[in-house]
Design a protein around this motif. Structure first.
Motif, PDB file in Angstrom:
ATOM      1  N   MET A 140      -4.464   0.751  -7.413  1.00 52.55           N
ATOM      2  CA  MET A 140      -3.731   0.624  -6.157  1.00 52.55           C
ATOM      3  C   MET A 140      -4.382  -0.712  -5.472  1.00 52.55           C
ATOM      4  SD  MET A 140      -2.886   3.440  -3.255  1.00 52.55           S
ATOM      5  CE  MET A 140      -2.384   2.933  -1.748  1.00 52.55           C
ATOM      6  N   LEU A 141      -5.803  -0.922  -5.390  1.00 54.80           N
ATOM      7  CA  LEU A 141      -6.391  -1.959  -4.983  1.00 54.80           C
ATOM      8  C   LEU A 141      -6.072  -2.968  -5.735  1.00 54.80           C
ATOM      9  CD1 LEU A 141      -8.423  -2.815  -2.879  1.00 54.80           C
ATOM     10  CD2 LEU A 141     -10.371  -2.243  -4.655  1.00 54.80           C
ATOM     11  N   CYS A 142      -6.039  -3.135  -7.136  1.00 58.85           N
ATOM     12  CA  CYS A 142      -5.641  -4.267  -7.920  1.00 58.85           C
ATOM     13  C   CYS A 142      -4.275  -4.799  -7.463  1.00 58.85           C
ATOM     14  CB  CYS A 142      -5.605  -3.886  -9.297  1.00 58.85           C
ATOM     15  SG  CYS A 142      -7.295  -3.754  -9.982  1.00 58.85           S
ATOM     16  N   LEU A 143      -3.294  -3.628  -7.206  1.00 61.13           N
ATOM     17  CA  LEU A 143      -1.936  -4.093  -6.842  1.00 61.13           C
ATOM     18  C   LEU A 143      -1.754  -4.696  -5.537  1.00 61.13           C
ATOM     19  CD1 LEU A 143       1.133  -3.887  -7.623  1.00 61.13           C
ATOM     20  CD2 LEU A 143       1.172  -1.531  -6.461  1.00 61.13           C
ATOM     21  N   LEU A 144      -2.674  -4.203  -4.634  1.00 57.44           N
ATOM     22  CA  LEU A 144      -2.712  -4.838  -3.472  1.00 57.44           C
ATOM     23  C   LEU A 144      -3.209  -6.263  -3.566  1.00 57.44           C
ATOM     24  CD1 LEU A 144      -2.253  -3.715  -0.396  1.00 57.44           C
ATOM     25  CD2 LEU A 144      -4.626  -3.357  -0.317  1.00 57.44           C
ATOM     26  N   ILE A 145      -4.202  -6.389  -4.011  1.00 56.07           N
ATOM     27  CA  ILE A 145      -4.733  -7.918  -4.311  1.00 56.07           C
ATOM     28  C   ILE A 145      -3.986  -8.823  -4.819  1.00 56.07           C
ATOM     29  CG2 ILE A 145      -6.658  -9.139  -5.192  1.00 56.07           C
ATOM     30  CD1 ILE A 145      -8.394  -6.957  -5.014  1.00 56.07           C
ATOM     31  N   VAL A 146      -3.233  -8.333  -5.995  1.00 53.56           N
ATOM     32  CA  VAL A 146      -2.276  -9.348  -6.618  1.00 53.56           C
ATOM     33  C   VAL A 146      -1.242  -9.451  -5.776  1.00 53.56           C
ATOM     34  CG1 VAL A 146      -0.348  -9.474  -8.434  1.00 53.56           C
ATOM     35  CG2 VAL A 146      -2.683  -8.603  -8.775  1.00 53.56           C
ATOM     36  N   VAL A 147      -0.526  -8.741  -4.962  1.00 53.13           N
ATOM     37  CA  VAL A 147       0.571  -8.906  -3.815  1.00 53.13           C
ATOM     38  C   VAL A 147      -0.004  -9.811  -2.677  1.00 53.13           C
ATOM     39  CG1 VAL A 147       2.229  -7.731  -2.484  1.00 53.13           C
ATOM     40  CG2 VAL A 147       1.873  -6.929  -4.966  1.00 53.13           C
ATOM     41  N   GLY A 148      -1.122  -9.585  -2.343  1.00 53.56           N
ATOM     42  CA  GLY A 148      -1.780 -10.407  -1.341  1.00 53.56           C
ATOM     43  C   GLY A 148      -2.133 -11.677  -1.584  1.00 53.56           C
ATOM     44  N   PRO A 202      -4.139  11.976 -11.726  1.00 50.96           N
ATOM     45  CA  PRO A 202      -4.888  11.681 -10.496  1.00 50.96           C
ATOM     46  C   PRO A 202      -4.585  10.444  -9.844  1.00 50.96           C
ATOM     47  CG  PRO A 202      -6.278  11.887 -12.187  1.00 50.96           C
ATOM     48  CD  PRO A 202      -5.032  11.980 -12.889  1.00 50.96           C
ATOM     49  N   PHE A 203      -4.767  10.257  -8.641  1.00 52.25           N
ATOM     50  CA  PHE A 203      -4.498   9.227  -7.675  1.00 52.25           C
ATOM     51  C   PHE A 203      -5.496   8.304  -7.988  1.00 52.25           C
ATOM     52  CE2 PHE A 203      -4.652   6.835  -3.630  1.00 52.25           C
ATOM     53  CZ  PHE A 203      -3.267   6.514  -3.603  1.00 52.25           C
ATOM     54  N   ASN A 204      -5.234   7.006  -8.536  1.00 49.08           N
ATOM     55  CA  ASN A 204      -6.089   6.043  -8.831  1.00 49.08           C
ATOM     56  C   ASN A 204      -6.252   4.760  -7.841  1.00 49.08           C
ATOM     57  OD1 ASN A 204      -7.790   4.314 -10.358  1.00 49.08           O
ATOM     58  ND2 ASN A 204      -6.376   4.279 -12.389  1.00 49.08           N
ATOM     59  N   TRP A 205      -7.418   4.957  -7.235  1.00 46.23           N
ATOM     60  CA  TRP A 205      -7.458   3.648  -6.136  1.00 46.23           C
ATOM     61  C   TRP A 205      -7.696   2.430  -6.968  1.00 46.23           C
ATOM     62  CZ3 TRP A 205      -6.619   3.994  -1.491  1.00 46.23           C
ATOM     63  CH2 TRP A 205      -6.502   5.155  -0.562  1.00 46.23           C
ATOM     64  N   VAL A 206      -8.363   2.101  -8.151  1.00 49.17           N
ATOM     65  CA  VAL A 206      -8.592   0.968  -8.830  1.00 49.17           C
ATOM     66  C   VAL A 206      -7.302   0.042  -9.025  1.00 49.17           C
ATOM     67  CG1 VAL A 206      -9.494  -0.051 -10.984  1.00 49.17           C
ATOM     68  CG2 VAL A 206     -10.533   1.827  -9.770  1.00 49.17           C
ATOM     69  N   LEU A 230       0.778  -1.018  -0.097  1.00 51.29           N
ATOM     70  CA  LEU A 230       0.179   0.035   0.101  1.00 51.29           C
ATOM     71  C   LEU A 230       0.734   1.130  -0.042  1.00 51.29           C
ATOM     72  CD1 LEU A 230      -2.988   1.036   0.267  1.00 51.29           C
ATOM     73  CD2 LEU A 230      -2.765   1.100   2.402  1.00 51.29           C
ATOM     74  N   VAL A 231       1.804   1.245   0.952  1.00 51.50           N
ATOM     75  CA  VAL A 231       2.790   2.314   0.998  1.00 51.50           C
ATOM     76  C   VAL A 231       3.685   2.592  -0.255  1.00 51.50           C
ATOM     77  CG1 VAL A 231       4.917   3.280   2.187  1.00 51.50           C
ATOM     78  CG2 VAL A 231       3.096   2.336   3.425  1.00 51.50           C
ATOM     79  N   MET A 232       4.128   1.285  -0.980  1.00 45.72           N
ATOM     80  CA  MET A 232       4.818   1.607  -2.074  1.00 45.72           C
ATOM     81  C   MET A 232       3.919   1.923  -3.102  1.00 45.72           C
ATOM     82  SD  MET A 232       6.905  -1.588  -4.050  1.00 45.72           S
ATOM     83  CE  MET A 232       5.323  -2.470  -4.181  1.00 45.72           C
ATOM     84  N   ALA A 233       2.741   1.744  -3.362  1.00 48.77           N
ATOM     85  CA  ALA A 233       1.932   1.988  -4.631  1.00 48.77           C
ATOM     86  C   ALA A 233       1.652   3.518  -4.304  1.00 48.77           C
ATOM     87  CB  ALA A 233       0.684   1.129  -4.365  1.00 48.77           C
ATOM     88  N   TYR A 234       1.212   3.993  -3.128  1.00 46.54           N
ATOM     89  CA  TYR A 234       0.988   5.279  -2.751  1.00 46.54           C
ATOM     90  C   TYR A 234       2.192   6.357  -3.225  1.00 46.54           C
ATOM     91  CZ  TYR A 234      -0.374   9.670  -0.316  1.00 46.54           C
ATOM     92  OH  TYR A 234      -0.467  10.802   0.046  1.00 46.54           O
ATOM     93  N   ALA A 235       3.315   5.818  -2.747  1.00 48.96           N
ATOM     94  CA  ALA A 235       4.630   6.548  -3.037  1.00 48.96           C
ATOM     95  C   ALA A 235       4.628   6.497  -4.649  1.00 48.96           C
ATOM     96  CB  ALA A 235       5.587   6.101  -2.497  1.00 48.96           C
ATOM     97  N   TRP A 236       4.561   5.457  -5.289  1.00 46.38           N
ATOM     98  CA  TRP A 236       4.721   5.511  -6.714  1.00 46.38           C
ATOM     99  C   TRP A 236       3.600   6.343  -7.523  1.00 46.38           C
ATOM    100  CZ3 TRP A 236       1.966   2.601 -10.858  1.00 46.38           C
ATOM    101  CH2 TRP A 236       2.405   2.574 -11.967  1.00 46.38           C
TER     102      TRP A 236
END
Length: 107
Positions: free
Chosen positions: A37-45, A31-35, A17-23
């Motif tokens: 970020m959420l997909c990246l979080l799910i994949v890594v999870g 603009p900041f894209n939550w979709v 989450l922190v890495m995606a936010y910083a990226w």
């Protein structure tokens, strides 16, 4: 799962989450894209869950191998004891036969 595995999973998720936010903060024009970020979080999870699952399977396999090793050791010890008893019995029979032959020879 063990508690350390759960803690590792949570840490991986927070780090992602922190890495995606910083990226995403690098791109000022986008603009900041939550979709994304959420997909990246799910994949890594999911990836971390797969790694933890493989770790658990290896532990189960190791436990089964240790149990099989103990069983084989017990079987070997049993065979060894039986073989030793048979050799001792055979040795006694040979000694008796030799003593009978010796007695007949000198009588």
């Amino acid at each position: 799962m063990e508690t350390r595995d759960i803690i590792a999973f949570v840490l991986i998720e927070v780090a992602t989450l922190v890495m995606a936010y910083a990226w995403f903060q690098r791109f000022v024009y986008n603009p900041f894209n939550w979709v994304i970020m959420l997909c990246l979080l799910i994949v890594v999870g999911i990836l971390s869950l797969m790694i933890l699952s493989i770790n658990n399977r290896f532990k189960e396999l190791e436990a089964r191998m240790e149990a099989r090793d103990k069983s084989i050791r017990v079987s070997i010890m049993t065979v060894e004891a039986d073989l030793e008893n048979n050799i001792n019995r055979l040795n006694d029979n040979v000694e008796r036969a030799v003593s009978e032959i010796s007695k007949k020879r000198f009588v």
